[in-house]
Scaffold this motif. Structure first.
Motif, PDB file in Angstrom:
ATOM      1  N   GLU A 199       0.829  -1.209   0.000  1.00 56.50           N
ATOM      2  CA  GLU A 199       0.000   0.000   0.000  1.00 56.50           C
ATOM      3  C   GLU A 199       0.863   1.258   0.000  1.00 56.50           C
ATOM      4  OE1 GLU A 199      -3.527   2.047   2.734  1.00 56.50           O
ATOM      5  OE2 GLU A 199      -2.979  -0.073   3.007  1.00 56.50           O
ATOM      6  N   LYS A 200       1.906   1.278   0.847  1.00 59.40           N
ATOM      7  CA  LYS A 200       2.790   2.440   0.913  1.00 59.40           C
ATOM      8  C   LYS A 200       3.556   2.630  -0.390  1.00 59.40           C
ATOM      9  CE  LYS A 200       3.655   2.230   5.900  1.00 59.40           C
ATOM     10  NZ  LYS A 200       4.689   2.046   6.949  1.00 59.40           N
ATOM     11  N   TRP A 201       4.007   1.512  -0.965  1.00 62.41           N
ATOM     12  CA  TRP A 201       4.797   1.593  -2.196  1.00 62.41           C
ATOM     13  C   TRP A 201       3.983   2.199  -3.321  1.00 62.41           C
ATOM     14  CZ3 TRP A 201       5.005   0.227  -7.265  1.00 62.41           C
ATOM     15  CH2 TRP A 201       6.247   0.238  -7.879  1.00 62.41           C
ATOM     16  N   PHE A 202       2.745   1.712  -3.506  1.00 62.45           N
ATOM     17  CA  PHE A 202       1.907   2.222  -4.590  1.00 62.45           C
ATOM     18  C   PHE A 202       1.489   3.666  -4.340  1.00 62.45           C
ATOM     19  CE2 PHE A 202       1.559  -2.209  -5.827  1.00 62.45           C
ATOM     20  CZ  PHE A 202       1.524  -2.112  -7.203  1.00 62.45           C
ATOM     21  N   ALA A 203       1.297   4.022  -3.070  1.00 64.90           N
ATOM     22  CA  ALA A 203       0.941   5.399  -2.750  1.00 64.90           C
ATOM     23  C   ALA A 203       2.082   6.347  -3.114  1.00 64.90           C
ATOM     24  CB  ALA A 203       0.615   5.514  -1.267  1.00 64.90           C
ATOM     25  N   LYS A 204       3.310   5.897  -2.916  1.00 66.00           N
ATOM     26  CA  LYS A 204       4.476   6.746  -3.180  1.00 66.00           C
ATOM     27  C   LYS A 204       4.837   6.789  -4.657  1.00 66.00           C
ATOM     28  CE  LYS A 204       9.363   7.381  -1.912  1.00 66.00           C
ATOM     29  NZ  LYS A 204       9.225   8.792  -1.551  1.00 66.00           N
ATOM     30  N   TYR A 205       4.869   5.625  -5.307  1.00 63.66           N
ATOM     31  CA  TYR A 205       5.402   5.565  -6.668  1.00 63.66           C
ATOM     32  C   TYR A 205       4.341   5.501  -7.766  1.00 63.66           C
ATOM     33  CZ  TYR A 205       9.806   4.749  -4.320  1.00 63.66           C
ATOM     34  OH  TYR A 205      10.911   4.875  -3.526  1.00 63.66           O
ATOM     35  N   VAL A 206       3.078   5.268  -7.393  1.00 58.91           N
ATOM     36  CA  VAL A 206       2.010   5.220  -8.398  1.00 58.91           C
ATOM     37  C   VAL A 206       0.966   6.301  -8.130  1.00 58.91           C
ATOM     38  CG1 VAL A 206       0.223   3.823  -9.486  1.00 58.91           C
ATOM     39  CG2 VAL A 206       2.354   2.751  -8.746  1.00 58.91           C
ATOM     40  N   GLY A 207       0.393   6.268  -6.925  1.00 56.97           N
ATOM     41  CA  GLY A 207      -0.658   7.221  -6.576  1.00 56.97           C
ATOM     42  C   GLY A 207      -0.192   8.646  -6.595  1.00 56.97           C
ATOM     43  N   LYS A 208       1.054   8.882  -6.131  1.00 59.38           N
ATOM     44  CA  LYS A 208       1.573  10.244  -6.055  1.00 59.38           C
ATOM     45  C   LYS A 208       1.723  10.855  -7.430  1.00 59.38           C
ATOM     46  CE  LYS A 208       5.382  12.956  -4.196  1.00 59.38           C
ATOM     47  NZ  LYS A 208       6.655  12.940  -3.446  1.00 59.38           N
ATOM     48  N   SER A 209       2.206  10.083  -8.374  1.00 59.90           N
ATOM     49  CA  SER A 209       2.407  10.612  -9.721  1.00 59.90           C
ATOM     50  C   SER A 209       1.079  10.970 -10.367  1.00 59.90           C
ATOM     51  CB  SER A 209       3.148   9.584 -10.586  1.00 59.90           C
ATOM     52  OG  SER A 209       2.397   8.389 -10.702  1.00 59.90           O
ATOM     53  N   LYS A 210       0.045  10.163 -10.019  1.00 60.98           N
ATOM     54  CA  LYS A 210      -1.275  10.435 -10.560  1.00 60.98           C
ATOM     55  C   LYS A 210      -1.806  11.748  -9.994  1.00 60.98           C
ATOM     56  CE  LYS A 210      -5.937   8.497 -10.839  1.00 60.98           C
ATOM     57  NZ  LYS A 210      -6.816   7.365 -10.453  1.00 60.98           N
ATOM     58  N   THR A 211      -1.624  11.957  -8.684  1.00 65.64           N
ATOM     59  CA  THR A 211      -2.082  13.178  -8.046  1.00 65.64           C
ATOM     60  C   THR A 211      -1.384  14.404  -8.633  1.00 65.64           C
ATOM     61  OG1 THR A 211      -2.485  11.986  -5.983  1.00 65.64           O
ATOM     62  CG2 THR A 211      -2.292  14.384  -5.832  1.00 65.64           C
ATOM     63  N   GLU A 212      -0.064  14.266  -8.850  1.00 65.82           N
ATOM     64  CA  GLU A 212       0.698  15.370  -9.430  1.00 65.82           C
ATOM     65  C   GLU A 212       0.179  15.727 -10.811  1.00 65.82           C
ATOM     66  OE1 GLU A 212       4.653  13.979  -9.255  1.00 65.82           O
ATOM     67  OE2 GLU A 212       5.021  14.708  -7.224  1.00 65.82           O
ATOM     68  N   ASN A 213      -0.155  14.703 -11.607  1.00 64.56           N
ATOM     69  CA  ASN A 213      -0.683  14.949 -12.947  1.00 64.56           C
ATOM     70  C   ASN A 213      -2.024  15.671 -12.878  1.00 64.56           C
ATOM     71  OD1 ASN A 213       1.502  13.747 -14.174  1.00 64.56           O
ATOM     72  ND2 ASN A 213       0.546  11.730 -14.261  1.00 64.56           N
ATOM     73  N   GLU A 214      -2.851  15.262 -11.893  1.00 64.70           N
ATOM     74  CA  GLU A 214      -4.155  15.895 -11.742  1.00 64.70           C
ATOM     75  C   GLU A 214      -4.002  17.355 -11.340  1.00 64.70           C
ATOM     76  OE1 GLU A 214      -6.064  13.418  -8.905  1.00 64.70           O
ATOM     77  OE2 GLU A 214      -6.783  11.967 -10.393  1.00 64.70           O
ATOM     78  N   GLU A 215      -3.012  17.612 -10.446  1.00 65.45           N
ATOM     79  CA  GLU A 215      -2.775  18.982 -10.006  1.00 65.45           C
ATOM     80  C   GLU A 215      -2.295  19.845 -11.167  1.00 65.45           C
ATOM     81  OE1 GLU A 215      -0.025  18.628  -6.846  1.00 65.45           O
ATOM     82  OE2 GLU A 215      -1.534  18.095  -5.341  1.00 65.45           O
ATOM     83  N   LYS A 216      -1.414  19.284 -12.000  1.00 65.52           N
ATOM     84  CA  LYS A 216      -0.914  20.023 -13.158  1.00 65.52           C
ATOM     85  C   LYS A 216      -2.058  20.343 -14.118  1.00 65.52           C
ATOM     86  CE  LYS A 216       3.788  18.208 -13.057  1.00 65.52           C
ATOM     87  NZ  LYS A 216       4.790  17.378 -13.766  1.00 65.52           N
ATOM     88  N   GLU A 217      -2.952  19.365 -14.317  1.00 65.66           N
ATOM     89  CA  GLU A 217      -4.084  19.568 -15.226  1.00 65.66           C
ATOM     90  C   GLU A 217      -5.023  20.636 -14.660  1.00 65.66           C
ATOM     91  OE1 GLU A 217      -7.694  16.974 -17.301  1.00 65.66           O
ATOM     92  OE2 GLU A 217      -6.139  15.995 -16.119  1.00 65.66           O
ATOM     93  N   LEU A 218      -5.232  20.594 -13.311  1.00 63.15           N
ATOM     94  CA  LEU A 218      -6.091  21.574 -12.668  1.00 63.15           C
ATOM     95  C   LEU A 218      -5.507  22.971 -12.791  1.00 63.15           C
ATOM     96  CD1 LEU A 218      -8.564  22.174 -10.903  1.00 63.15           C
ATOM     97  CD2 LEU A 218      -7.154  21.712  -8.884  1.00 63.15           C
TER      98      LEU A 218
END
Length: 264
Positions: free
Chosen positions: A216-235
């Motif tokens: 859970e921690k690994w995916f949050a750091k290396y997968v989920g985080k990148s997705k959030t960053e992309n969403e923030e950039k799009e916003l």
């Protein structure tokens, strides 16, 4: 059987580690180093040539027992680089330690008087949130204000990390020790706390997703985080575009407005 380290694997009759090749030579069962023991049990018997071979005494040691306790990571590097160990043929009257020899290339890794590679210098600063070397990923053991892990966390990191590293080592070594990733080596207790974190975090980044404890921690750091960053950039991009459109609209309205009837 509880497995606490890579060496416990070799003491178990049920374990297949390491499982490459049949045992040709007996008498090495008591060696503690699984890498060296594996190679000695399966090595060839060969004539000794002083110009291209080195015996144990040539390295500055007297017994097989002494080289058994040399760094395991060094043995892995030696054998992965193509180095071999041999047992001298037609020399049965010599002690076993005197019959064992290696390729000259072993001097790159072992030998009294041979300088050890310089360790990576520790990062001389305290923990900074999000900074390099701040914590042991997965375990969340953090560097304290004194630039060190607590004694309890340091010991836990060294001991607990072996279970995960050993699992990957066992899997990869089935296809030959030369195929083992350089990251898949037990943490060295002689290293500084920053060096331990650097080693563990490099391993965790590649293999952390393999263990349910860290999944859970690994995916949050290396997968989920990148997705959030992309969403923030799009916003942010959408917000800027809306602001531009609003300003253009205000400019157009101001140009079309007749100010002659206004009292100032």
């Amino acid at each position: 059987m509880k497995i606490n380290s890579i060496f416990d694997l070799t003491d178990s009759e049920q374990s297949s580690f390491p499982s490459v090749g049949k045992i040709k030579n007996k008498g090495f069962e008591k060696l503690k180093n699984p890498i060296l023991r594996h190679e000695l049990e399966r090595c060839a018997k060969s004539p000794y040539h002083s110009e291209k071979h080195l015996k144990i005494e040539d390295l500055g040691y007297k017994t097989l027992h002494q080289i058994d306790f040399l760094a395991k990571s060094r043995w892995i590097e030696y054998f992965k680089s193509g180095g071999k160990v041999y047992i001298q043929s037609r020399a049965n009257k010599l002690p076993l330690s005197s019959r064992i020899f290696f390729d000259n290339s072993i001097l790159k890794f072992f030998g009294k008087g041979i300088a050890m590679p310089k360790k990576v210098k520790a990062i001389k600063r305290g923990w900074v949130k999000g900074g390099k070397g701040g914590k042991a990923e997965g375990f969340d053991y953090r560097i304290q204000s004194n630039n060190k892990l607590s004694k309890h966390n340091r010991n836990n990191l060294i001991v607990e990390s072996e279970r995960f590293i050993n699992q990957i080592f066992e899997e990869q070594s089935k296809n030959g020790i030369e195929n083992v990733d350089k990251l898949v080596v037990p943490l060295d207790p002689s290293n500084s706390d920053f060096e331990l974190l650097e080693h563990w975090n490099a391993f965790y980044k590649v293999y952390g997703c393999r263990f349910f404890e860290f999944e859970e921690k690994w995916f949050a750091k290396y997968v989920g985080k990148s997705k959030t960053e992309n969403e923030e950039k799009e916003l942010d991009s959408n917000s800027i575009e809306k602001m531009k459109n609003a300003m253009d609209l205000l400019r157009r309205k101001s140009k079309n407005t007749d100010y002659s009837n206004f009292d100032f």
